[in-house]
Design a protein around this motif. Structure first.
Motif, PDB file in Angstrom:
ATOM      1  N   UNK A  39       0.829  -1.211   0.000  1.00 49.35           N
ATOM      2  CA  UNK A  39       0.000   0.000   0.000  1.00 49.35           C
ATOM      3  C   UNK A  39       0.863   1.261   0.000  1.00 49.35           C
ATOM      4  N   UNK A  40       1.922   1.252   0.809  1.00 42.85           N
ATOM      5  CA  UNK A  40       2.825   2.408   0.844  1.00 42.85           C
ATOM      6  C   UNK A  40       3.562   2.563  -0.480  1.00 42.85           C
ATOM      7  N   UNK A  41       3.949   1.456  -1.087  1.00 44.08           N
ATOM      8  CA  UNK A  41       4.627   1.512  -2.379  1.00 44.08           C
ATOM      9  C   UNK A  41       3.703   2.109  -3.442  1.00 44.08           C
ATOM     10  N   UNK A  42       2.451   1.675  -3.443  1.00 48.97           N
ATOM     11  CA  UNK A  42       1.486   2.209  -4.408  1.00 48.97           C
ATOM     12  C   UNK A  42       1.243   3.692  -4.180  1.00 48.97           C
ATOM     13  N   UNK A  43       1.132   4.094  -2.907  1.00 56.24           N
ATOM     14  CA  UNK A  43       0.942   5.505  -2.575  1.00 56.24           C
ATOM     15  C   UNK A  43       2.155   6.326  -3.030  1.00 56.24           C
ATOM     16  N   UNK A  44       3.339   5.797  -2.796  1.00 56.91           N
ATOM     17  CA  UNK A  44       4.564   6.472  -3.213  1.00 56.91           C
ATOM     18  C   UNK A  44       4.600   6.636  -4.729  1.00 56.91           C
ATOM     19  N   UNK A  45       4.262   5.590  -5.451  1.00 55.59           N
ATOM     20  CA  UNK A  45       4.260   5.658  -6.914  1.00 55.59           C
ATOM     21  C   UNK A  45       3.241   6.678  -7.419  1.00 55.59           C
ATOM     22  N   UNK A  46       2.065   6.725  -6.785  1.00 54.85           N
ATOM     23  CA  UNK A  46       1.040   7.702  -7.166  1.00 54.85           C
ATOM     24  C   UNK A  46       1.534   9.126  -6.940  1.00 54.85           C
ATOM     25  N   UNK A  47       2.138   9.358  -5.783  1.00 54.24           N
ATOM     26  CA  UNK A  47       2.637  10.700  -5.474  1.00 54.24           C
ATOM     27  C   UNK A  47       3.765  11.110  -6.414  1.00 54.24           C
ATOM     28  N   UNK A  48       4.648  10.165  -6.734  1.00 57.69           N
ATOM     29  CA  UNK A  48       5.727  10.478  -7.669  1.00 57.69           C
ATOM     30  C   UNK A  48       5.173  10.788  -9.057  1.00 57.69           C
ATOM     31  N   UNK A  49       4.138  10.071  -9.470  1.00 63.64           N
ATOM     32  CA  UNK A  49       3.509  10.328 -10.765  1.00 63.64           C
ATOM     33  C   UNK A  49       2.830  11.698 -10.768  1.00 63.64           C
ATOM     34  N   UNK A  50       2.148  12.044  -9.672  1.00 64.45           N
ATOM     35  CA  UNK A  50       1.510  13.357  -9.577  1.00 64.45           C
ATOM     36  C   UNK A  50       2.556  14.469  -9.617  1.00 64.45           C
ATOM     37  N   UNK A  51       3.668  14.250  -8.941  1.00 61.37           N
ATOM     38  CA  UNK A  51       4.744  15.248  -8.931  1.00 61.37           C
ATOM     39  C   UNK A  51       5.290  15.431 -10.350  1.00 61.37           C
ATOM     40  N   UNK A  52       5.473  14.336 -11.061  1.00 58.08           N
ATOM     41  CA  UNK A  52       5.959  14.413 -12.446  1.00 58.08           C
ATOM     42  C   UNK A  52       4.952  15.153 -13.332  1.00 58.08           C
ATOM     43  N   UNK A  53       3.665  14.900 -13.131  1.00 53.11           N
ATOM     44  CA  UNK A  53       2.627  15.601 -13.898  1.00 53.11           C
ATOM     45  C   UNK A  53       2.669  17.099 -13.615  1.00 53.11           C
ATOM     46  N   UNK A  54       2.863  17.455 -12.358  1.00 56.54           N
ATOM     47  CA  UNK A  54       2.971  18.875 -12.001  1.00 56.54           C
ATOM     48  C   UNK A  54       4.145  19.524 -12.730  1.00 56.54           C
ATOM     49  N   UNK A  55       5.281  18.830 -12.765  1.00 53.75           N
ATOM     50  CA  UNK A  55       6.456  19.359 -13.482  1.00 53.75           C
ATOM     51  C   UNK A  55       6.151  19.545 -14.954  1.00 53.75           C
ATOM     52  N   UNK A  56       5.465  18.573 -15.547  1.00 51.88           N
ATOM     53  CA  UNK A  56       5.123  18.670 -16.970  1.00 51.88           C
ATOM     54  C   UNK A  56       4.195  19.851 -17.233  1.00 51.88           C
ATOM     55  N   UNK A  57       3.242  20.080 -16.346  1.00 51.81           N
ATOM     56  CA  UNK A  57       2.332  21.217 -16.496  1.00 51.81           C
ATOM     57  C   UNK A  57       3.122  22.522 -16.407  1.00 51.81           C
ATOM     58  N   UNK A  58       4.047  22.603 -15.452  1.00 50.47           N
ATOM     59  CA  UNK A  58       4.867  23.806 -15.329  1.00 50.47           C
ATOM     60  C   UNK A  58       5.685  24.054 -16.592  1.00 50.47           C
ATOM     61  N   UNK A  59       6.204  22.990 -17.182  1.00 48.04           N
ATOM     62  CA  UNK A  59       6.973  23.122 -18.429  1.00 48.04           C
ATOM     63  C   UNK A  59       6.077  23.646 -19.541  1.00 48.04           C
ATOM     64  N   UNK A  60       4.851  23.126 -19.616  1.00 49.32           N
ATOM     65  CA  UNK A  60       3.901  23.605 -20.634  1.00 49.32           C
ATOM     66  C   UNK A  60       3.591  25.084 -20.442  1.00 49.32           C
ATOM     67  N   UNK A  61       3.419  25.491 -19.191  1.00 48.74           N
ATOM     68  CA  UNK A  61       3.135  26.904 -18.911  1.00 48.74           C
ATOM     69  C   UNK A  61       4.326  27.766 -19.325  1.00 48.74           C
TER      70      UNK A  61
END
Length: 84
Positions: A39-61
């Motif tokens: 469960x912690x591994x899945x949560x960690x992977x989700x958070x890392x994916x969300x963080x990567x998405x945030x970075x991609x959005x910032x790059x687009x902006x």
């Protein structure tokens, strides 16, 4: 303030730091316990994916690829999620 600027501020000043803090907490727990639950591994992977998405959005902006309308839609979604 434009939607793109507000979105950029929300991502870089609130969401990404919150995600980084949560990711760090999981890593500290793993370091202390020397193991991680599924469960912690899945949560960690989700958070890392969300963080990567945030970075991609910032790059687009920053690159000018994101339109104001798209930024407003994302901003509305994130504000709604954050308020829940």
């Amino acid at each position: 303030m434009e939607a793109k600027e507000r979105l950029k501020n929300l991502l870089s000043n609130e969401l990404m730091p919150d995600l980084e803090e949560a990711i760090d907490e999981i890593f500290q727990m793993v370091e202390k316990e020397k193991m991680i639950s599924l469960a912690d591994r899945e949560e960690l992977e989700e958070m890392q994916a969300m963080h990567a998405e945030c970075r991609e959005i910032l790059i687009e902006i920053e690159s000018g690829e994101m339109e104001e309308e798209e930024a407003q839609e994302l901003l509305d979604e994130l504000v709604e999620i954050k308020s829940e």
